[in-house]
Design an enzyme around this catalytic site. Structure first.
Site, PDB file in Angstrom:
ATOM      1  N   ARG A  58       0.836  -1.208   0.000  1.00 40.51           N
ATOM      2  CA  ARG A  58       0.000   0.000   0.000  1.00 40.51           C
ATOM      3  C   ARG A  58       0.873   1.261   0.000  1.00 40.51           C
ATOM      4  O   ARG A  58       0.497   2.299  -0.538  1.00 40.51           O
ATOM      5  CB  ARG A  58      -0.961   0.009   1.206  1.00 40.51           C
ATOM      6  CG  ARG A  58      -1.793   1.285   1.310  1.00 40.51           C
ATOM      7  CD  ARG A  58      -3.029   1.146   2.194  1.00 40.51           C
ATOM      8  NE  ARG A  58      -2.745   0.556   3.470  1.00 40.51           N
ATOM      9  CZ  ARG A  58      -2.143   1.175   4.493  1.00 40.51           C
ATOM     10  NH1 ARG A  58      -1.752   2.432   4.372  1.00 40.51           N
ATOM     11  NH2 ARG A  58      -1.937   0.555   5.638  1.00 40.51           N
ATOM     12  N   TYR A 111     -16.268  15.211 -14.795  1.00 41.29           N
ATOM     13  CA  TYR A 111     -16.781  13.834 -14.698  1.00 41.29           C
ATOM     14  C   TYR A 111     -17.731  13.716 -13.490  1.00 41.29           C
ATOM     15  O   TYR A 111     -17.381  14.138 -12.389  1.00 41.29           O
ATOM     16  CB  TYR A 111     -15.589  12.867 -14.577  1.00 41.29           C
ATOM     17  CG  TYR A 111     -16.003  11.447 -14.356  1.00 41.29           C
ATOM     18  CD1 TYR A 111     -16.811  10.787 -15.281  1.00 41.29           C
ATOM     19  CD2 TYR A 111     -15.625  10.753 -13.219  1.00 41.29           C
ATOM     20  CE1 TYR A 111     -17.220   9.476 -15.071  1.00 41.29           C
ATOM     21  CE2 TYR A 111     -16.017   9.438 -13.000  1.00 41.29           C
ATOM     22  CZ  TYR A 111     -16.819   8.809 -13.940  1.00 41.29           C
ATOM     23  OH  TYR A 111     -17.230   7.530 -13.726  1.00 41.29           O
ATOM     24  N   ASP A 183      -7.324  17.551 -14.832  1.00 39.69           N
ATOM     25  CA  ASP A 183      -7.635  16.169 -15.199  1.00 39.69           C
ATOM     26  C   ASP A 183      -7.315  16.041 -16.684  1.00 39.69           C
ATOM     27  O   ASP A 183      -7.990  16.615 -17.530  1.00 39.69           O
ATOM     28  CB  ASP A 183      -9.112  15.870 -14.901  1.00 39.69           C
ATOM     29  CG  ASP A 183      -9.488  14.415 -15.211  1.00 39.69           C
ATOM     30  OD1 ASP A 183      -8.847  13.809 -16.089  1.00 39.69           O
ATOM     31  OD2 ASP A 183     -10.439  13.901 -14.595  1.00 39.69           O
ATOM     32  N   LYS A 208      -8.383   4.803 -19.213  1.00 39.27           N
ATOM     33  CA  LYS A 208      -8.676   5.301 -20.556  1.00 39.27           C
ATOM     34  C   LYS A 208      -7.428   5.199 -21.455  1.00 39.27           C
ATOM     35  O   LYS A 208      -6.914   4.123 -21.631  1.00 39.27           O
ATOM     36  CB  LYS A 208      -9.191   6.747 -20.442  1.00 39.27           C
ATOM     37  CG  LYS A 208     -10.259   6.928 -19.336  1.00 39.27           C
ATOM     38  CD  LYS A 208     -11.484   6.128 -19.653  1.00 39.27           C
ATOM     39  CE  LYS A 208     -12.641   6.203 -18.689  1.00 39.27           C
ATOM     40  NZ  LYS A 208     -12.475   6.321 -17.293  1.00 39.27           N
TER      41      LYS A 208
HETATM   42  N1  LCS Z   1     -11.765  11.674 -14.917  1.00 38.02           N
HETATM   43  C1  LCS Z   1     -12.351  11.563 -16.118  1.00 38.02           C
HETATM   44  C2  LCS Z   1     -12.206  12.667 -17.113  1.00 38.02           C
HETATM   45  C3  LCS Z   1     -13.088  10.425 -16.431  1.00 38.02           C
HETATM   46  O1  LCS Z   1     -13.639  10.341 -17.644  1.00 38.02           O
HETATM   47  C4  LCS Z   1     -13.218   9.403 -15.465  1.00 38.02           C
HETATM   48  C5  LCS Z   1     -14.005   8.183 -15.733  1.00 38.02           C
HETATM   49  C6  LCS Z   1     -12.597   9.561 -14.220  1.00 38.02           C
HETATM   50  C7  LCS Z   1     -11.867  10.708 -13.984  1.00 38.02           C
HETATM   51  C8  LCS Z   1     -12.676   8.516 -13.155  1.00 38.02           C
HETATM   52  O2  LCS Z   1     -11.882   7.430 -13.499  1.00 38.02           O
HETATM   53  P1  LCS Z   1     -12.129   5.899 -13.056  1.00 38.02           P
HETATM   54  O3  LCS Z   1     -12.264   5.886 -11.579  1.00 38.02           O
HETATM   55  O4  LCS Z   1     -13.376   5.438 -13.721  1.00 38.02           O
HETATM   56  O5  LCS Z   1     -10.906   5.204 -13.539  1.00 38.02           O
HETATM   57  N2  LCS Z   1     -14.840   8.283 -16.826  1.00 38.02           N
HETATM   58  C9  LCS Z   1     -15.726   7.418 -17.227  1.00 38.02           C
HETATM   59  C10 LCS Z   1     -16.576   7.637 -18.314  1.00 38.02           C
HETATM   60  O6  LCS Z   1     -16.613   8.661 -18.990  1.00 38.02           O
HETATM   61  N3  LCS Z   1     -17.320   6.582 -18.508  1.00 38.02           N
HETATM   62  O7  LCS Z   1     -17.087   5.624 -17.565  1.00 38.02           O
HETATM   63  C11 LCS Z   1     -16.052   6.094 -16.673  1.00 38.02           C
END
Ligand code: LCS
Length: 393
Positions: A58, A111, A183, A208
């Site tokens: 961790r 988001y 972000d 992504k």
């Molecule tokens: N920031 C952005 C711009 C995102 O698009 C997402 C997830 C996150 C943070 C959070 O990331 P995660 O915890 O899911 O790895 N975006 C998503 C979307 O547009 N569709 O499903 C998840």
């Protein structure tokens, strides 16, 4: 290998990698929860910081460190902090940089859960948040309060594709003693390096583009300043939203092809955007590479390419959007984005369903909005899929 003076593509492959006693060509998965101390003194030294040996996964792990150092070099930052998910990165940053009675200004099209966490959870600790369209600088300036600590932007924003000027935000942040967090999920460091434009912290959902293969969830944060880095790492370790060694191995493999994946995907995206722009059933399209995008000039200035994300509206509105979802076959009807496969989704009923109608409207997330993440398949197949889907509306 020292890669600091090497080019971006070389860094993708080699930054963060280290030699082990077996001469492994790739960084192995150190799938262990804990690490043996050589003796009592070594254990004490690891805890006091006299030795930088590993203690517990961790807190740190060789596979995870390799990825953290890789991404820190790609973003031109001090160091990286890998997290279990993109939201793990967002929450670690909020936890580290906000305090009781403090205020954060955020993009209104941020988001969904990154907004919800402030509105529903941090609000219980008297953290205040304002959500404004950060692509208009005057909105940011008007929202600044004496207790504002953080300016948090997502550019391009998910899913409106609004672009925020990072250099201008950095100037405002410096003038008002705020920390600027970006972000960078929609771009990856291949297309945009926020720290070079003056941001203090950059974060990603590596689920992504950075991993790129729709097979793991993960996140990462890179800070420019060592003290801020330490604060955020403390929050991540104490909240326990660390990355797992196998996740780190997967993303170390995925990141190697980041540049060639993005090059192909954005070449496809431009052709798809041009096709959609001229389609009679499409009411509007927002893709940073089209001159019709309101911030086309800014996109050219701060991005090294236009990426493969776009949103478009259908003349038939909500119902037409849903019909399209049910009539495409190559594009996978799924949330997430930035993988090698083309994905389609309808934010109003899916990712942003939890955002109130009023907030959705204010943020430009209209009911007709379709989000499209273009993959690296043959572009003719992607366009034919859309052609078929649109003909059925
Ligand atoms: N920031 C952005 C711009 C995102 O698009 C997402 C997830 C996150 C943070 C959070 O990331 P995660 O915890 O899911 O790895 N975006 C998503 C979307 O547009 N569709 O499903 C998840």
């Amino acid at each position: 290998m020292k890669t600091k003076d090497k080019g971006f593509n070389t860094k993708l492959i080699h930054a963060g990698a280290f030699d082990d006693e077996f001469g492994s060509a790739t960084v192995p998965i150190y799938q262990t929860s804990t690490f043996r101390f050589k003796n009592a003194q070594h254990g004490a030294d690891c805890f006091s910081g006299k030795s930088d040996g590993y203690i517990y996964t961790r807190i740190g792990n060789p596979t995870i460190r390799a990825f953290e150092q890789n991404i820190a070099e790609l973003e031109n930052g001090f160091d990286g902090i890998a997290t279990s998910s993109g939201m793990g990165a967002v929450s670690s940053v909020y936890m580290a940089l906000l305090g009781a009675e403090s205020h954060i200004i955020s993009s209104d099209a941020v988001y969904g859960p990154a907004r919800g966490l402030l509105e529903q959870d941090f609000s219980r600790y008297n953290v205040e948040a304002s959500f404004v369209n950060t692509s208009k600088v005057e909105n940011i300036i008007a929202a600044i309060r004496p207790n504002t600590k953080v300016l948090y932007i997502e550019t391009p924003a998910n899913p409106t594709m609004d672009i925020t000027d990072i250099a201008t935000c950095s100037k405002i942040a410096k003038e008002h003693n705020l920390l600027l967090v970006v972000d960078n999920t929609f771009c990856s460091p291949y297309l945009q390096k926020p720290l070079d434009f003056g941001a203090d912290v950059v974060l990603h959902s590596i689920t992504k583009f950075i991993n790129g293969h729709a097979d793991i969830v993960g996140g990462v944060i890179v800070a420019k300043d060592p003290e801020i880095y330490k604060k955020i790492r403390h929050s991540m370790v104490y909240m326990g939203c660390n990355m797992d060694p196998t996740q780190a191995f997967m993303v170390l493999r995925g990141v190697k092809t980041l540049a060639i994946r993005i090059e192909r995907a954005q070449e496809n995206a431009m052709k798809v955007a041009e096709y959609l722009q001229s389609h009679p059933k499409v009411a509007w399209i927002k893709y940073p590479g089209l001159e019709s995008h309101p911030q086309f000039e800014l996109a050219k200035k701060q991005m090294n390419g236009f990426g493969s994300m776009m949103s478009f509206g259908l003349k038939g509105g909500y119902e037409a959007g849903r019909k399209l979802m049910d009539n495409v076959h190559l594009a996978i009807l799924a949330v997430s984005l930035g993988g090698v496969e083309t994905l389609i989704q309808h934010p109003a009923s899916m990712t942003h369903a939890g955002v109130s109608k009023e907030n959705k409207n204010a943020a430009g997330i209209t009911d007709d909005l379709v989000r499209f993440s273009v993959g690296i398949e043959d572009v003719d197949d992607i366009i034919n899929d859309l052609k078929y889907g649109l003909s059925n509306i």
